[in-house]
Design a protein around this motif. Structure first.
Motif, PDB file in Angstrom:
ATOM      1  N   GLY A  76     117.965  22.261   1.724  1.00 53.82           N
ATOM      2  CA  GLY A  76     119.279  22.497   2.946  1.00 53.82           C
ATOM      3  C   GLY A  76     118.862  22.378   4.107  1.00 53.82           C
ATOM      4  N   VAL A  77     117.557  22.594   4.689  1.00 55.55           N
ATOM      5  CA  VAL A  77     117.454  22.742   5.954  1.00 55.55           C
ATOM      6  C   VAL A  77     117.699  21.236   6.586  1.00 55.55           C
ATOM      7  CG1 VAL A  77     115.327  22.759   7.623  1.00 55.55           C
ATOM      8  CG2 VAL A  77     115.322  23.865   5.528  1.00 55.55           C
ATOM      9  N   LEU A  78     118.340  21.558   7.779  1.00 54.69           N
ATOM     10  CA  LEU A  78     118.867  20.642   8.607  1.00 54.69           C
ATOM     11  C   LEU A  78     117.959  20.043   9.727  1.00 54.69           C
ATOM     12  CD1 LEU A  78     122.262  22.469   9.146  1.00 54.69           C
ATOM     13  CD2 LEU A  78     121.869  20.487   7.527  1.00 54.69           C
ATOM     14  N   PHE A  79     118.202  18.624   9.988  1.00 54.80           N
ATOM     15  CA  PHE A  79     117.313  18.175  10.939  1.00 54.80           C
ATOM     16  C   PHE A  79     118.057  17.494  12.012  1.00 54.80           C
ATOM     17  CE2 PHE A  79     114.848  18.631   7.189  1.00 54.80           C
ATOM     18  CZ  PHE A  79     113.558  18.686   7.756  1.00 54.80           C
ATOM     19  N   ASN A 128     126.148  35.476  10.044  1.00 57.58           N
ATOM     20  CA  ASN A 128     125.347  34.110   9.314  1.00 57.58           C
ATOM     21  C   ASN A 128     124.621  33.287  10.238  1.00 57.58           C
ATOM     22  OD1 ASN A 128     124.669  32.480   7.184  1.00 57.58           O
ATOM     23  ND2 ASN A 128     126.388  31.200   7.618  1.00 57.58           N
ATOM     24  N   LEU A 129     123.639  34.122  11.062  1.00 62.58           N
ATOM     25  CA  LEU A 129     122.704  33.450  12.061  1.00 62.58           C
ATOM     26  C   LEU A 129     121.841  32.391  11.235  1.00 62.58           C
ATOM     27  CD1 LEU A 129     121.864  36.737  13.872  1.00 62.58           C
ATOM     28  CD2 LEU A 129     123.856  35.225  14.627  1.00 62.58           C
ATOM     29  N   ARG A 130     121.757  31.285  11.934  1.00 65.55           N
ATOM     30  CA  ARG A 130     120.698  30.253  11.721  1.00 65.55           C
ATOM     31  C   ARG A 130     119.574  30.385  12.467  1.00 65.55           C
ATOM     32  NH1 ARG A 130     123.723  26.140   9.180  1.00 65.55           N
ATOM     33  NH2 ARG A 130     126.077  26.406   9.169  1.00 65.55           N
ATOM     34  N   VAL A 131     118.621  29.682  12.435  1.00 68.92           N
ATOM     35  CA  VAL A 131     117.333  29.872  13.150  1.00 68.92           C
ATOM     36  C   VAL A 131     117.154  28.324  13.583  1.00 68.92           C
ATOM     37  CG1 VAL A 131     114.984  29.939  13.363  1.00 68.92           C
ATOM     38  CG2 VAL A 131     116.458  31.884  12.384  1.00 68.92           C
ATOM     39  N   CYS A 132     117.007  28.054  14.892  1.00 65.94           N
ATOM     40  CA  CYS A 132     116.847  26.731  15.242  1.00 65.94           C
ATOM     41  C   CYS A 132     115.439  26.775  15.702  1.00 65.94           C
ATOM     42  CB  CYS A 132     117.920  26.309  16.410  1.00 65.94           C
ATOM     43  SG  CYS A 132     117.641  24.540  17.208  1.00 65.94           S
ATOM     44  N   VAL A 133     114.528  25.929  15.415  1.00 65.58           N
ATOM     45  CA  VAL A 133     113.154  25.696  16.070  1.00 65.58           C
ATOM     46  C   VAL A 133     112.923  24.484  16.739  1.00 65.58           C
ATOM     47  CG1 VAL A 133     112.305  24.994  13.856  1.00 65.58           C
ATOM     48  CG2 VAL A 133     110.569  26.022  15.290  1.00 65.58           C
ATOM     49  N   THR A 191     101.345  21.791  11.483  1.00 62.62           N
ATOM     50  CA  THR A 191     102.168  20.624  10.980  1.00 62.62           C
ATOM     51  C   THR A 191     103.638  20.923  10.785  1.00 62.62           C
ATOM     52  OG1 THR A 191     102.017  21.080   8.361  1.00 62.62           O
ATOM     53  CG2 THR A 191      99.996  20.078   9.605  1.00 62.62           C
ATOM     54  N   ALA A 192     104.537  19.741  10.910  1.00 60.91           N
ATOM     55  CA  ALA A 192     105.744  19.722  10.870  1.00 60.91           C
ATOM     56  C   ALA A 192     106.087  20.332   9.341  1.00 60.91           C
ATOM     57  CB  ALA A 192     106.422  18.340  10.837  1.00 60.91           C
ATOM     58  N   GLY A 193     105.463  20.027   8.284  1.00 57.70           N
ATOM     59  CA  GLY A 193     105.756  20.577   7.141  1.00 57.70           C
ATOM     60  C   GLY A 193     105.568  22.042   6.983  1.00 57.70           C
ATOM     61  N   GLU A 194     104.585  22.731   7.626  1.00 60.59           N
ATOM     62  CA  GLU A 194     104.248  24.001   7.647  1.00 60.59           C
ATOM     63  C   GLU A 194     105.600  25.024   8.435  1.00 60.59           C
ATOM     64  OE1 GLU A 194     100.048  25.455   8.468  1.00 60.59           O
ATOM     65  OE2 GLU A 194      99.933  23.435   9.351  1.00 60.59           O
ATOM     66  N   LEU A 195     105.931  24.195   9.583  1.00 65.25           N
ATOM     67  CA  LEU A 195     107.073  24.810  10.200  1.00 65.25           C
ATOM     68  C   LEU A 195     108.505  24.642   9.215  1.00 65.25           C
ATOM     69  CD1 LEU A 195     107.081  23.351  13.917  1.00 65.25           C
ATOM     70  CD2 LEU A 195     106.267  25.597  12.829  1.00 65.25           C
ATOM     71  N   ALA A 196     108.552  23.559   8.639  1.00 62.94           N
ATOM     72  CA  ALA A 196     109.782  23.435   7.770  1.00 62.94           C
ATOM     73  C   ALA A 196     110.006  24.282   6.640  1.00 62.94           C
ATOM     74  CB  ALA A 196     110.172  21.951   7.280  1.00 62.94           C
ATOM     75  N   ASP A 197     108.442  24.641   6.121  1.00 65.11           N
ATOM     76  CA  ASP A 197     108.257  25.625   4.947  1.00 65.11           C
ATOM     77  C   ASP A 197     108.926  26.961   5.221  1.00 65.11           C
ATOM     78  OD1 ASP A 197     107.668  24.967   2.456  1.00 65.11           O
ATOM     79  OD2 ASP A 197     105.540  25.798   2.723  1.00 65.11           O
ATOM     80  N   CYS A 198     109.076  27.234   6.590  1.00 66.75           N
ATOM     81  CA  CYS A 198     109.332  28.718   6.979  1.00 66.75           C
ATOM     82  C   CYS A 198     111.110  28.846   6.947  1.00 66.75           C
ATOM     83  CB  CYS A 198     108.885  29.010   8.227  1.00 66.75           C
ATOM     84  SG  CYS A 198     107.139  28.880   8.647  1.00 66.75           S
ATOM     85  N   LEU A 199     111.727  27.625   7.084  1.00 69.21           N
ATOM     86  CA  LEU A 199     113.005  27.607   7.241  1.00 69.21           C
ATOM     87  C   LEU A 199     113.805  27.547   5.901  1.00 69.21           C
ATOM     88  CD1 LEU A 199     113.292  24.798   9.874  1.00 69.21           C
ATOM     89  CD2 LEU A 199     112.937  27.166  10.360  1.00 69.21           C
ATOM     90  N   ASP A 253     119.117  26.515   8.320  1.00 71.69           N
ATOM     91  CA  ASP A 253     118.269  26.452   9.502  1.00 71.69           C
ATOM     92  C   ASP A 253     118.006  24.980  10.208  1.00 71.69           C
ATOM     93  OD1 ASP A 253     118.147  29.134   9.628  1.00 71.69           O
ATOM     94  OD2 ASP A 253     116.053  29.315   8.529  1.00 71.69           O
ATOM     95  N   ILE A 254     117.621  25.051  11.283  1.00 69.44           N
ATOM     96  CA  ILE A 254     117.936  23.650  12.013  1.00 69.44           C
ATOM     97  C   ILE A 254     116.121  23.243  12.432  1.00 69.44           C
ATOM     98  CG2 ILE A 254     118.630  22.292  13.883  1.00 69.44           C
ATOM     99  CD1 ILE A 254     121.099  24.170  13.421  1.00 69.44           C
TER     100      ILE A 254
END
Length: 389
Positions: free
Chosen positions: A249-252, A193-198, A206-214, A218-219
């Motif tokens: 459910g993306v985490l910040f 259950n690997l997460r991705v941390c970026v 943009t921050a929104g474009e990155l978050a859109d991928c998660l 994911d973090i």
């Protein structure tokens, strides 16, 4: 049966249980026990007077760099114990070729409870002057699978950095999509259950474009960075894609660091009602114990007190939430009976001083949490000289 220790009369603050009250804590055989279960007898010299002090679960620093002697940016994990920290996560200092050395030489040798993320670049973060190459064609997938299989107990996910100068401007989001796709493929093949941390500071998109991928879980780390493409727009409103990512459910993670925290960016986000899910230090050798930046997790906590957050809310983000993400919920990050006795005792002290962000904007602070004692699994691993006499 006699207790090993009783911590008496402290203000116990445990967000996991919603507890904020003056009461005793009883420790027996590595764990916190119910004082009503007959463990109230204790040798007099094992009774710790915490009157006037704050007693919390041991702090969990979810974003640090701990591959000491394997990366030039890293610190020794156990140096954090004197800061009230009892568990930590390394945010991708090691890569595919170095993670097993990190696991054996650092994780396996530390008093601190340590887990880590695996940087998808094989070399990891070796040195600030040696930039990672996140070209998916260079990933050593077969080796990566072996490393993940051998480190299921301590490996939380994959890490990628997306700053200008680390990835080409025009392909930033593509690299992140490739890392997320890789995590999904590995999870299917390995049953993980690997997460991705970026890492998002000064991203080419943009921050929104990155978050859109998660994906959920994911973090998005360095969420209050102010170097470029922050989470709040120029008018102070939150990027709608950031709001949508949180809703699914993306985490910040604040992951403050020295170059990854912008005071104005943080103020705008907090004014918009956007608090981080996790507060962490991003400690590296260039700022560990070095003011006026993120010299310790208690100093970062004090920063958020100065920004107007209340202490119980902050503690949730340095105990409960990271414990859950580490897969150790109910075992650490709480003072409930049955949990490991990972405990920190602090003095909340009035003190006027300045903290600064990446561009030296100043934040005036008026108080700080000063560590008095740190206990890991029921053993005292740090004690301030004038405490517990």
């Amino acid at each position: 049966m006699k207790a090993d220790y009783i911590i008496r009369g402290g203000r116990v603050m445990d967000p996991a249980a919603g507890t904020d009250e003056i009461r005793d804590l009883v420790i027996q055989n590595m764990r916190i026990v119910d004082p009503g279960a007959g463990h109230t007898e204790c040798p007099a010299d094992r009774i710790i007077d915490a009157s006037g002090k704050i007693v919390t679960p041991g702090l969990i620093d979810f974003h640090t760099h701990l591959f000491y002697e394997g990366s030039s940016i890293c610190i020794r994990p156990d140096m954090m114990i004197a800061q009230g920290t009892t568990a930590a996560v390394d945010a991708g200092s090691a890569g595919t070729c170095t993670y097993e050395a990190f696991s054996r030489s650092v994780i396996g040798q530390s008093l601190l409870r340590v887990k880590g993320f695996l940087t998808v670049y094989s070399g990891g973060q070796l040195d600030p002057r040696l930039c990672e190459d996140f070209n998916p064609a260079l990933y050593n997938i077969e080796k990566m699978e072996r490393v993940i299989e051998a480190n299921r107990d301590n490996l939380l996910g994959l890490k990628i950095r997306l700053s200008r100068g680390v990835v080409p401007d025009e392909t930033g989001a593509g690299y992140l999509k490739a890392a997320v796709s890789l995590a999904e493929d590995l999870n299917r093949r390995l049953g993980t259950n690997l997460r991705v941390c970026v890492h998002t500071t000064n991203s080419p998109v943009t921050a929104g474009e990155l978050a859109d991928c998660l994906r959920p879980g994911d973090i998005f780390c360095h969420c209050y960075q102010g170097a470029g493409n922050p989470i709040c727009l120029e008018d102070g409103t939150l990027d709608p894609k950031i709001a949508a990512a949180r809703a699914r459910g993306v985490l910040f993670d604040a992951a403050n660091g020295k170059g990854n925290f912008g005071l104005q960016a943080a103020r705008r986000a907090l004014a918009a009602g956007f608090e981080p899910d996790i507060i962490s230090s991003d400690l590296t050798i260039d700022k560990f114990n070095m003011p006026p930046y993120a010299k310790s997790l208690p100093l970062v906590i004090s920063k958020y007190l100065a920004l107007g957050m209340d202490l119980m809310t902050i503690l949730e983000k340095v105990t409960v939430n990271p414990a859950r993400l580490m897969g150790l919920e109910h075992q650490i990050g709480t003072l409930a009976p049955g949990a490991f006795a990972d405990i920190a005792i602090f003095e909340r002290k009035e003190k006027h001083y300045i903290q600064k962000d990446f561009c030296d904007d100043a934040l005036e602070c008026s108080e700080i949490l000063v560590p008095q004692m740190t206990m890991i699994a029921g053993e005292i691993q740090y004690c301030q000289a004038d405490f517990y006499l």
